[in-house]
Design a protein around this motif. Structure first.
Motif, PDB file in Angstrom:
ATOM      1  N   GLU A 227      13.739  46.972  96.821  1.00  0.00           N
ATOM      2  CA  GLU A 227      13.867  48.433  96.874  1.00  0.00           C
ATOM      3  C   GLU A 227      15.309  48.843  97.142  1.00  0.00           C
ATOM      4  N   ALA A 228      15.979  48.125  98.030  1.00  0.00           N
ATOM      5  CA  ALA A 228      17.369  48.455  98.372  1.00  0.00           C
ATOM      6  C   ALA A 228      18.293  48.270  97.169  1.00  0.00           C
ATOM      7  N   VAL A 229      18.073  47.211  96.418  1.00  0.00           N
ATOM      8  CA  VAL A 229      18.909  46.951  95.233  1.00  0.00           C
ATOM      9  C   VAL A 229      18.635  47.970  94.136  1.00  0.00           C
ATOM     10  N   LEU A 230      17.373  48.351  93.949  1.00  0.00           N
ATOM     11  CA  LEU A 230      17.031  49.318  92.908  1.00  0.00           C
ATOM     12  C   LEU A 230      17.748  50.648  93.107  1.00  0.00           C
TER      13      LEU A 230
ATOM     14  N   ASP B 145      15.374  57.226  86.913  1.00  0.00           N
ATOM     15  CA  ASP B 145      14.499  56.856  88.030  1.00  0.00           C
ATOM     16  C   ASP B 145      14.096  55.400  87.870  1.00  0.00           C
ATOM     17  N   ILE B 146      13.958  54.708  88.978  1.00  0.00           N
ATOM     18  CA  ILE B 146      13.511  53.314  88.962  1.00  0.00           C
ATOM     19  C   ILE B 146      12.776  53.061  90.268  1.00  0.00           C
ATOM     20  N   LYS B 147      11.545  52.538  90.159  1.00  0.00           N
ATOM     21  CA  LYS B 147      10.747  52.340  91.375  1.00  0.00           C
ATOM     22  C   LYS B 147       9.770  51.191  91.190  1.00  0.00           C
ATOM     23  N   ILE B 148       9.350  50.636  92.312  1.00  0.00           N
ATOM     24  CA  ILE B 148       8.386  49.532  92.308  1.00  0.00           C
ATOM     25  C   ILE B 148       6.974  50.095  92.231  1.00  0.00           C
ATOM     26  N   ILE B 149       6.195  49.580  91.290  1.00  0.00           N
ATOM     27  CA  ILE B 149       4.792  49.962  91.157  1.00  0.00           C
ATOM     28  C   ILE B 149       3.904  48.956  91.868  1.00  0.00           C
ATOM     29  N   ASP B 150       4.304  47.689  91.808  1.00  0.00           N
ATOM     30  CA  ASP B 150       3.527  46.622  92.453  1.00  0.00           C
ATOM     31  C   ASP B 150       4.465  45.469  92.776  1.00  0.00           C
TER      32      ASP B 150
ATOM     33  N   GLU C 227       8.820  50.545  87.309  1.00  0.00           N
ATOM     34  CA  GLU C 227       8.839  51.644  86.342  1.00  0.00           C
ATOM     35  C   GLU C 227      10.264  52.166  86.220  1.00  0.00           C
ATOM     36  N   VAL C 228      10.743  52.277  84.985  1.00  0.00           N
ATOM     37  CA  VAL C 228      12.124  52.692  84.725  1.00  0.00           C
ATOM     38  C   VAL C 228      12.139  53.869  83.747  1.00  0.00           C
ATOM     39  N   THR C 229      12.806  54.944  84.122  1.00  0.00           N
ATOM     40  CA  THR C 229      13.056  56.050  83.204  1.00  0.00           C
ATOM     41  C   THR C 229      14.547  56.064  82.925  1.00  0.00           C
ATOM     42  N   CYS C 230      14.906  55.984  81.640  1.00  0.00           N
ATOM     43  CA  CYS C 230      16.305  55.730  81.297  1.00  0.00           C
ATOM     44  C   CYS C 230      16.728  56.457  80.030  1.00  0.00           C
TER      45      CYS C 230
END
Length: 293
Positions: A100-103, A148-153, A162-165
């Motif tokens: 999470e910190a790196v994302l 946006d970039i986040k962990i789903i699982d 999940e990545v929105t780019c």
């Protein structure tokens, strides 16, 4: 000739060009194209444009895209996905909190080096063709944007992200870079595109169903090309201007508009027109005609 946008859910294992061929055969017409390649191993949303809607291809490619990527940590492949050969391993264990910190560092504008296994052309040759010949060449860094970039699982060594780019973003390169930043290795075990602009994969026809679907049902699935141009302001023009505007003439308008607009006459989409100011008055002239009668 049919015109419109068919939203297809591409299955894994077939090329984007193959999906175009399926749509071309189903509609029995040549003027068909796609709006941004999906890798062979990837699945998901692939908008297909037919007829005059092929004119919106460039606009579709500019749209934000959302992907679901399954990252596998501790392994690197030469293609950066599961289709390649393993070229490196790492025993380092990472936590969800570390990921999470790196994302967070990847949100905003970033630079990427396109992977060798990609369709990008250098001196007229596709990179993946050069890679298959055993060649590695220098590639220029390019700027892309991660909205946006986040962990789903998360269940190490796997993480679903999940990545929105922006356009031009290589998810395989993104996952590889994230692995390096974590002091380990990573490759894309699975990739699915779920959104292009305001088109969603849940509204798409599956690629394997195209040839089995009745042509009337396929026609009903076609979206208007104006749906790909929603970022431009709508402008309605009176029917009396139809012949002039459709024939490329410049018409004077009462409104203070400037720039590209989606032009409608009698609630029917005509195309993209440019509104401009000249000698204190405002005018309108067609740039791309989509009217199809």
């Amino acid at each position: 000739m049919y015109s419109g946008i068919l939203i297809v859910d591409k299955e894994e294992g077939i090329s984007s060009a193959r999906v175009v061929s399926l749509v071309r055969a189903a509609f029995n017409q040549k003027k068909v194209g796609h709006t941004g390649t999906l890798d062979l191993e990837a699945s998901g949303l692939l908008p297909i444009v037919l007829g005059k809607a092929t004119k919106v291809s460039d606009y579709m490619m500019e749209k934000q895209k959302t992907y679901i990527a399954k990252a596998h940590f501790g392994i690197k492949t030469d293609t950066l996905d599961r289709a390649g050969e393993v070229i490196g391993r790492s025993d380092k264990v990472i936590s969800k909190e570390e990921l999470e910190a790196v994302l967070e560092n990847y949100k905003g504008e970033i630079e990427q080096i396109p992977p060798m296994y990609s369709a990008l052309k250098v001196n007229g040759k596709k990179l993946y063709d050069l890679a298959r010949e055993g060649q590695t060449i220098d590639r220029k860094r390019r700027k892309v944007r991660i909205y946006d970039i986040k962990i789903i699982d998360f269940a190490f060594p796997l993480a679903t992200i999940e990545v929105t780019c922006s356009k031009g973003t290589y998810i395989r390169t993104l996952i590889d870079d994230i692995g390096e930043d974590l002091g380990t290795l990573a490759y894309v075990k699975g990739l699915r595109r779920i959104r292009v602009g305001n088109f969603l994969v849940e509204d798409a026809i599956k690629s394997q169903d195209i040839m089995e679907t009745d042509i009337e049902d396929l026609k009903a699935m076609l979206k208007g090309p104006d749906l790909a141009l929603e970022r431009y302001e709508r402008y309605d023009l009176d029917q009396t201007y139809f012949k002039k505007i459709i024939n490329g003439m410049t018409v004077r308008i009462p409104d203070k508009n400037q720039g590209l607009v989606r032009l409608y006459i009698d609630n029917e989409f005509i195309g993209l027109a440019r509104a401009f100011l000249s000698k204190g008055e405002y005018f309108l002239k067609m740039e791309k005609v989509f009217y199809d009668r």
